[in-house]
Design a protein around this motif. Structure first.
Motif, PDB file in Angstrom:
ATOM      1  N   ASN A 121      39.820  35.083  35.821  1.00  0.00           N
ATOM      2  CA  ASN A 121      38.916  35.912  36.621  1.00  0.00           C
ATOM      3  C   ASN A 121      37.515  35.326  36.695  1.00  0.00           C
ATOM      4  O   ASN A 121      36.832  35.459  37.707  1.00  0.00           O
ATOM      5  N   GLN A 122      37.072  34.678  35.628  1.00  0.00           N
ATOM      6  CA  GLN A 122      35.740  34.088  35.641  1.00  0.00           C
ATOM      7  C   GLN A 122      35.666  32.841  36.520  1.00  0.00           C
ATOM      8  O   GLN A 122      34.622  32.558  37.113  1.00  0.00           O
ATOM      9  N   LEU A 123      36.768  32.107  36.599  1.00  0.00           N
ATOM     10  CA  LEU A 123      36.763  30.845  37.331  1.00  0.00           C
ATOM     11  C   LEU A 123      37.208  30.977  38.780  1.00  0.00           C
ATOM     12  O   LEU A 123      36.959  30.089  39.589  1.00  0.00           O
ATOM     13  N   MET A 124      37.859  32.068  39.116  1.00  0.00           N
ATOM     14  CA  MET A 124      38.371  32.234  40.467  1.00  0.00           C
ATOM     15  C   MET A 124      37.222  32.362  41.466  1.00  0.00           C
ATOM     16  O   MET A 124      36.233  33.039  41.206  1.00  0.00           O
ATOM     17  N   SER A 125      37.352  31.710  42.592  1.00  0.00           N
ATOM     18  CA  SER A 125      36.307  31.760  43.617  1.00  0.00           C
ATOM     19  C   SER A 125      36.215  33.157  44.212  1.00  0.00           C
ATOM     20  O   SER A 125      37.146  33.963  44.122  1.00  0.00           O
ATOM     21  N   THR A 126      35.084  33.431  44.856  1.00  0.00           N
ATOM     22  CA  THR A 126      34.883  34.734  45.490  1.00  0.00           C
ATOM     23  C   THR A 126      35.938  34.998  46.557  1.00  0.00           C
ATOM     24  O   THR A 126      36.449  36.116  46.687  1.00  0.00           O
ATOM     25  N   ALA A 127      36.290  33.961  47.317  1.00  0.00           N
ATOM     26  CA  ALA A 127      37.286  34.121  48.381  1.00  0.00           C
ATOM     27  C   ALA A 127      38.655  34.482  47.812  1.00  0.00           C
ATOM     28  O   ALA A 127      39.348  35.351  48.342  1.00  0.00           O
ATOM     29  N   GLU A 128      39.054  33.809  46.715  1.00  0.00           N
ATOM     30  CA  GLU A 128      40.346  34.111  46.104  1.00  0.00           C
ATOM     31  C   GLU A 128      40.348  35.492  45.472  1.00  0.00           C
ATOM     32  O   GLU A 128      41.336  36.223  45.538  1.00  0.00           O
ATOM     33  N   HIS A 129      39.229  35.864  44.867  1.00  0.00           N
ATOM     34  CA  HIS A 129      39.097  37.216  44.318  1.00  0.00           C
ATOM     35  C   HIS A 129      39.263  38.253  45.428  1.00  0.00           C
ATOM     36  O   HIS A 129      39.937  39.277  45.253  1.00  0.00           O
ATOM     37  N   GLN A 130      38.631  37.982  46.576  1.00  0.00           N
ATOM     38  CA  GLN A 130      38.652  38.942  47.678  1.00  0.00           C
ATOM     39  C   GLN A 130      40.062  39.130  48.218  1.00  0.00           C
ATOM     40  O   GLN A 130      40.451  40.255  48.575  1.00  0.00           O
ATOM     41  N   LYS A 131      40.840  38.052  48.287  1.00  0.00           N
ATOM     42  CA  LYS A 131      42.221  38.172  48.769  1.00  0.00           C
ATOM     43  C   LYS A 131      43.013  39.145  47.907  1.00  0.00           C
ATOM     44  O   LYS A 131      43.714  40.024  48.414  1.00  0.00           O
ATOM     45  N   PHE A 151      51.218  40.139  46.684  1.00  0.00           N
ATOM     46  CA  PHE A 151      50.541  40.027  45.393  1.00  0.00           C
ATOM     47  C   PHE A 151      51.442  39.332  44.374  1.00  0.00           C
ATOM     48  O   PHE A 151      50.950  38.637  43.480  1.00  0.00           O
ATOM     49  N   ASP A 152      52.759  39.491  44.504  1.00  0.00           N
ATOM     50  CA  ASP A 152      53.681  38.740  43.642  1.00  0.00           C
ATOM     51  C   ASP A 152      53.447  37.239  43.801  1.00  0.00           C
ATOM     52  O   ASP A 152      53.472  36.486  42.816  1.00  0.00           O
ATOM     53  N   ALA A 153      53.240  36.816  45.046  1.00  0.00           N
ATOM     54  CA  ALA A 153      52.989  35.388  45.308  1.00  0.00           C
ATOM     55  C   ALA A 153      51.684  34.939  44.652  1.00  0.00           C
ATOM     56  O   ALA A 153      51.605  33.837  44.098  1.00  0.00           O
ATOM     57  N   PHE A 154      50.648  35.794  44.684  1.00  0.00           N
ATOM     58  CA  PHE A 154      49.394  35.474  44.000  1.00  0.00           C
ATOM     59  C   PHE A 154      49.633  35.310  42.498  1.00  0.00           C
ATOM     60  O   PHE A 154      49.091  34.390  41.862  1.00  0.00           O
ATOM     61  N   ASN A 155      50.422  36.216  41.924  1.00  0.00           N
ATOM     62  CA  ASN A 155      50.679  36.162  40.485  1.00  0.00           C
ATOM     63  C   ASN A 155      51.419  34.899  40.087  1.00  0.00           C
ATOM     64  O   ASN A 155      51.138  34.308  39.041  1.00  0.00           O
ATOM     65  N   ILE A 156      52.384  34.470  40.925  1.00  0.00           N
ATOM     66  CA  ILE A 156      53.100  33.235  40.634  1.00  0.00           C
ATOM     67  C   ILE A 156      52.150  32.052  40.719  1.00  0.00           C
ATOM     68  O   ILE A 156      52.206  31.113  39.916  1.00  0.00           O
ATOM     69  N   GLU A 157      51.266  32.101  41.695  1.00  0.00           N
ATOM     70  CA  GLU A 157      50.271  31.035  41.853  1.00  0.00           C
ATOM     71  C   GLU A 157      49.358  30.954  40.637  1.00  0.00           C
ATOM     72  O   GLU A 157      48.992  29.872  40.183  1.00  0.00           O
ATOM     73  N   ASP A 158      48.997  32.102  40.076  1.00  0.00           N
ATOM     74  CA  ASP A 158      48.072  32.143  38.940  1.00  0.00           C
ATOM     75  C   ASP A 158      48.778  31.968  37.600  1.00  0.00           C
ATOM     76  O   ASP A 158      48.254  31.320  36.694  1.00  0.00           O
ATOM     77  N   LYS A 168      30.216  48.297  42.630  1.00  0.00           N
ATOM     78  CA  LYS A 168      29.037  48.108  41.791  1.00  0.00           C
ATOM     79  C   LYS A 168      29.243  46.923  40.851  1.00  0.00           C
ATOM     80  O   LYS A 168      28.353  46.073  40.685  1.00  0.00           O
ATOM     81  N   ASN A 169      30.422  46.827  40.245  1.00  0.00           N
ATOM     82  CA  ASN A 169      30.719  45.721  39.333  1.00  0.00           C
ATOM     83  C   ASN A 169      30.731  44.386  40.068  1.00  0.00           C
ATOM     84  O   ASN A 169      30.272  43.369  39.537  1.00  0.00           O
ATOM     85  N   GLU A 170      31.255  44.379  41.307  1.00  0.00           N
ATOM     86  CA  GLU A 170      31.294  43.144  42.094  1.00  0.00           C
ATOM     87  C   GLU A 170      29.875  42.674  42.427  1.00  0.00           C
ATOM     88  O   GLU A 170      29.574  41.480  42.373  1.00  0.00           O
ATOM     89  N   ARG A 171      28.997  43.641  42.774  1.00  0.00           N
ATOM     90  CA  ARG A 171      27.603  43.266  43.067  1.00  0.00           C
ATOM     91  C   ARG A 171      26.929  42.690  41.834  1.00  0.00           C
ATOM     92  O   ARG A 171      26.200  41.694  41.914  1.00  0.00           O
ATOM     93  N   GLU A 172      27.153  43.311  40.681  1.00  0.00           N
ATOM     94  CA  GLU A 172      26.543  42.806  39.450  1.00  0.00           C
ATOM     95  C   GLU A 172      27.052  41.410  39.119  1.00  0.00           C
ATOM     96  O   GLU A 172      26.287  40.555  38.672  1.00  0.00           O
TER      97      GLU A 172
END
Length: 487
Positions: A234-244, A338-345, A469-473
């Motif tokens: 979660n710390q290393l994932m880009s903003t775009a990947e997080h948003q997906k 989301f299953d595909a995202f999980n396999i990717e991660d 709020k957490n995303e903005r912080e």
């Protein structure tokens, strides 16, 4: 994982492998002492660079054994695996100079003298995941090592404080740890070594072999390692990947809310009244007031609720096939995405693991089922006729039938045998709980259902507000961190 003979030449295009693996191992001080090994050897500068670099075989497993790493001085900071002049880092600095290394060596020696274990974990990161999240440029070989180090700084605290029966250190400065990034294999490896510095005095931490409260001594629990991996990703994932991923989860949440609301209205209609009546009759009457799916799934066969659960599952199948067909298909598609995202991660799921789409589907079905059971618990079964009422109804039915029949005499009466058979049938029915066939009851269920949906929608809005709020912080922290690195 294999040695490449080059730096930052990571494999690309891999599929079905985890974004990050995190194997762990440890060595006891007594074991190292017997072999004449020193913890501080890891950070010494190598006397024979070629010999040290050959410590890696052409094809290696997840980790070289820690006891083998001690054999050659400078395994951690060898130039055959690093690109920085000062590659060692820790909680206070991203680059340790000679003075810092000298202090680090003394602290490691102290930890060993006091009889404490040294632990090692290695984050193994897939090359194409690094590229996708802007951490590695395969054309130039440039790696965002500072961002990787910041992530490990945060994860070290989780492993040190949650990996044992008690926090490993007895104070904030009682654990010595250091890390390094190695780039000489087809996956980027981030090593983390740590040990308690002061002599251990706590009874629950003194044992070094066997088990304590069911947990093998010295072994970091799998749930802690999985937590560290999630935090690291979660710390290393880009903003775009997080948003997906966020968009898919939001879509699943929105659809679930809509289907619960729409499902309440559909199930309260006459179309499903017969099925609901059958469910009501299958519910265990000795558990009245406590009907719920529980921890089992609707398809389980070993509970007192199994018969009712199976009927409810069939009811929901009909609901999703007819009234909520489009919504349910979209819900399934988002879950599979989301299953595909999980396999990717995380790589291909292990045996026994459920896909997120399966978990979300089970959650939706249990939500609707428990909601239905809750309302059925509130229905008062006061509509079962008394014997006199049943007899009166039989008489009325018989009279009506007489008028419809042709070719019979006006004084024709049903046979005594027929009357007795009907009476016995109704007495048997009296023993079976019957769901009240009353439009007011169905309306009441629908009204209660909608009230419950409104409560869930309010909770969902509050959750989304907190998430934003957490995303903005987090974005503010990233900007401050980038500015700090630029300065």
């Amino acid at each position: 994982m294999a040695k490449t003979g080059k730096l930052a030449a990571f494999a690309l295009g891999e599929k079905n492998t985890a974004m990050v693996n995190l194997p762990a191992q440890f060595v006891t001080a007594s074991g190292a002492d017997k072999k004449g090994q020193q913890y501080s050897n890891l950070v010494d500068y190598a006397d024979d660079e070629k010999k040290t670099s050959d410590l890696n075989n052409d094809s290696i497993g997840e980790l070289i054994e820690l006891k083998e790493e001690f054999k050659q001085k400078g395994y951690a900071n060898r130039t055959s695996a690093t690109t920085e002049r000062e590659p060692i880092f820790s909680s206070d600095k991203l680059h340790y100079n000679n003075h810092d290394i000298s202090i680090l060596r003394k602290r490691l020696d102290k930890a060993q003298e006091n009889g404490n274990n040294i632990h090692e974990l290695a984050f193994s990161l897939r090359g194409d995941w690094l590229v996708k999240n802007n951490l590695y440029d395969p054309d130039t070989g440039i790696i965002d090592q500072d961002k990787l180090k910041h992530a490990q700084q945060n994860i070290a605290e989780t492993l040190i404080n949650k990996g044992f029966n008690l926090p490993l250190g007895e104070s904030d400065n009682d654990v010595v740890w250091f890390g390094v990034i190695h780039q000489d294999t087809d996956h980027l490896n981030m090593h983390l070594w740590f040990a308690k510095e002061s002599q251990e005095t706590r009874p629950e931490m003194l044992k070094q072999k066997g088990k304590y409260k069911g947990q093998p001594i010295g072994v970091i629990p799998l749930e802690t390692i999985e937590l560290a991996k999630r935090q690291f990703r979660n710390q290393l994932m880009s903003t775009a990947e997080h948003q997906k991923r966020t968009d898919v989860l939001k879509g699943l949440g929105t659809l679930k809310k809509e289907m619960v609301e729409a499902g309440s209205q559909s199930l309260a209609s006459d179309k499903y009244a017969k099925q609901i009546q059958n469910i009501y009759q299958a519910l265990p009457q000795e558990q009245r007031g406590r009907w719920q799916v529980g921890n089992s799934s609707l398809s389980a066969n070993n509970t007192s609720m199994s018969k009712a659960n199976h009927l409810t599952n069939n009811l929901l199948d009909n609901l999703f096939k007819n009234d909520l067909k489009n919504e349910y298909q979209t819900f399934q598609q988002l879950g599979q995405q989301f299953d595909a995202f999980n396999i990717e991660d995380q790589g291909v799921m292990h045996q026994g693991q459920n896909a997120l789409s399966k978990n979300k589907d089970d959650e939706l079905r249990k939500r609707l089922a428990n909601q239905l059971y809750r309302y059925l618990n509130q229905v008062e079964d006061n509509s079962i006729d008394t014997i006199d009422q049943q007899l009166e109804r039989i008489k009325q039915n018989m009279a009506a039938n007489e008028k419809l029949k042709t070719g019979l005499k006006e004084n024709s009466k049903p046979s005594e045998t027929s009357s007795n058979t009907q009476l016995n049938k109704n007495r048997e029915e009296e023993k079976t709980p019957r769901f009240p066939k009353c439009s007011r009851t169905m309306s009441r269920i629908s009204r209660l259902w909608r009230q419950d949906v409104r409560v869930e929608m309010t909770a969902q809005r509050r959750f989304m507000q907190n998430q934003k709020k957490n995303e903005r912080e987090k974005q503010i922290q990233e900007l401050e961190s980038n500015q700090h690195r630029s300065n």
